[in-house]
Design an enzyme around this catalytic site. Structure first.
Site, PDB file in Angstrom:
ATOM      1  N   HIS A 308     -67.292  11.416  18.269  1.00 16.85           N
ATOM      2  CA  HIS A 308     -66.608  10.144  18.511  1.00 16.85           C
ATOM      3  C   HIS A 308     -65.319  10.124  17.718  1.00 16.85           C
ATOM      4  CE1 HIS A 308     -65.862   5.833  18.781  1.00 16.85           C
ATOM      5  NE2 HIS A 308     -66.624   5.897  19.858  1.00 16.85           N
ATOM      6  N   ASP A 365     -73.482   7.152  24.432  1.00 17.69           N
ATOM      7  CA  ASP A 365     -73.831   7.676  25.752  1.00 17.69           C
ATOM      8  C   ASP A 365     -74.978   8.686  25.721  1.00 17.69           C
ATOM      9  OD1 ASP A 365     -71.879   6.273  27.246  1.00 17.69           O
ATOM     10  OD2 ASP A 365     -70.342   7.607  26.463  1.00 17.69           O
TER      11      ASP A 365
END
Ligand code: ACO
Length: 429
Positions: A308, A365
């Protein structure tokens, strides 16, 4: 704590002083808005890795500590105690609503829960194989033409109307996209239901069977929508703010945000994760082989759902979703081998120096697709579900951008092409 609230930048022999901006959580930025005027130079920062685009009072996240808060409330508490509509209200208007405000908000949304029948004709003209995200973006854009009364971005009333219309109509369009894929008749939902209850009914209702609400499904979707509701200046949200900064309306800006979300490095990762896990399963379940591919710099493969831009410790949303995935599968009596593959991959990655050194952790996700799959939502719809959750975040960020009277977003560049050259006639080239 910063004692001196100035930053000095030296260019050649000249020293320039700039103000520091300190946020409410002590984040610090150098205010370089006067840099070019003072020095005639600009900054360059591909991917905006070091650049703050705005001041925002909506979402705070600390990537080192794994903190995420909407308007000051922790994501853990909101996911456990709130319903999605309360969170939407909180994001858009700044505070949690009391019962009266929440009732009025839901009433206004329900009063707008009709989509012009002609929109069905546009939907019908898409091939069945069309990706739902492309269809969703197109239909959201088409909503502009069907709702010309909410286009004045200077009018508070029209902005409020645009907000409730979008929150009302997007779930209908999402359910239509889902139902078209399944070959089911299109539905307008049930006025008597709550916001999330209505979403689940619109999606899962069958024309030949009495609909019985499954509380596990409702509470799971509620939680997933909350966890996806906002994430400060990510790619799709920045897109919404940038498009809106040209004074494009809310619907058009959100349609652009949906397109930005579609990409595999952003919201499209949830579909990519399941495809990756299914590929690993089909290949015999050898996670080590895929780990090696992810680390091989000559191979474009990446461990989807890992890493991320901001979280360099853990993604708090992933923690909540991992627990939820376990619970939902248990409650629905589903045993899915890809959940075990996902857990195995996570365990290996967290012990692998490649991932540890680069601070790559599972993101939002990584486990969400496993839940959507358990709810029998097709892979291609995963990012659409993400968009449904992100809608209040996009709306609140667009509204804040308007209220802050932000200027049009227009970055500069450093030109590295040819210098001036004379035009050559065709026969001389
Ligand atoms: N698998 C393998 N290596 C990775 C991964 C991954 N998933 N993510 C990052 N890396 C490596 C990069 O190759 C790079 O290595 P290097 O320093 O040796 O060159 C290093 O880690 C840093 O990665 P960047 O791509 O520079 O980090 P950036 O902040 O630009 O990208 C992103 C973040 C796009 C999320 C990236 O981690 C990624 O591609 N992840 C997979 C896709 C994904 O899950 N996206 C969803 C993100 S959450 C969301 O948007 C909703």
């Amino acid at each position: 704590m910063i004692m001196n609230d100035k930053a000095n930048i030296k260019v050649g022999n000249e020293n320039y002083e700039f103000e520091l901006i300190i946020g409410s959580e002590d984040e610090v930025a150098i205010d370089i808005s006067s840099l070019r005027t003072k020095t005639n130079i600009i900054t360059i920062d591909p991917g905006f890795k070091n650049t703050g685009a705005c001041k925002s009072a909506i979402t705070f996240l600390d990537g080192e500590k794994g903190i995420l808060r909407y308007r000051g409330y922790s994501i853990e508490e909101l996911a456990e105690k709130a319903n999605f509509l309360e969170v939407a209200y909180l994001l858009i208007f700044g505070d949690l609503p009391n019962q009266k405000k929440l009732d009025k908000f839901l009433y206004d949304i329900k009063e707008n829960s009709i989509v012009d029948e002609d929109l069905k004709k546009i939907l019908e003209s898409f091939p069945k194989s069309a990706h739902p995200m492309g269809v969703l973006s197109s239909l959201t854009s088409a909503l502009v033409s069907f709702n010309p009364s909410v286009l004045d971005i200077e009018s508070k009333k029209e902005i409020y109307d645009a907000i409730v219309k979008l929150l009302a109509k997007l779930p209908i369009i999402v359910s239509w996209v889902y139902r078209k894929g399944k070959g089911l008749p299109l539905d307008y939902g049930d006025y008597s239901l709550g916001y999330v209850e209505n979403i689940t009914k619109m999606m899962f209702n069958r024309p030949n069977k009495e609909y019985i609400q499954n509380d596990t499904i409702v509470s799971t979707i509620n939680k997933l929508l909350i966890l996806h509701a906002d994430h400060e200046q990510n790619c799709s949200t920045s897109t919404v703010r940038i498009v809106g900064s040209s004074h494009a309306g809310l619907f058009a800006s959100i349609s652009a945000g949906i397109s930005a979300l579609w990409g595999r490095l952003h919201g499209g990762a949830n579909q990519a994760v399941i495809e990756m896990l299914e590929a690993i399963e089909k290949d015999g379940g050898d996670t080590k082989k895929f780990m090696a591919k992810a680390k091989d710099k000559t191979d474009p493969f990446r461990l989807m759902g890992f890493g991320h831009r901001v979280y360099k410790n853990f993604d708090p949303r992933a923690k909540i979703i991992k627990v939820a995935a376990d619970e939902v599968l248990k409650e629905l009596g589903i045993s899915d081998p890809i959940l075990e593959i996902a857990k195995g991959l996570e365990k290996e990655a967290l012990a692998d120096s490649y991932f540890v050194d680069r601070k790559l952790y599972p993101n939002v996700d990584f486990y969400s697709g496993i839940i959507y799959k358990a709810l029998e939502i097709p892979n291609q719809m995963f990012t659409v579900m993400f968009a449904l959750g992100r809608l209040p975040g996009w709306i609140s960020q667009w509204k804040e951008m308007r209220e802050n009277k932000e200027p049009i977003s227009r970055p500069r560049q450093i030109y590295v092409g040819e210098r001036h050259r004379a035009f050559l006639d065709l026969d001389l080239r």
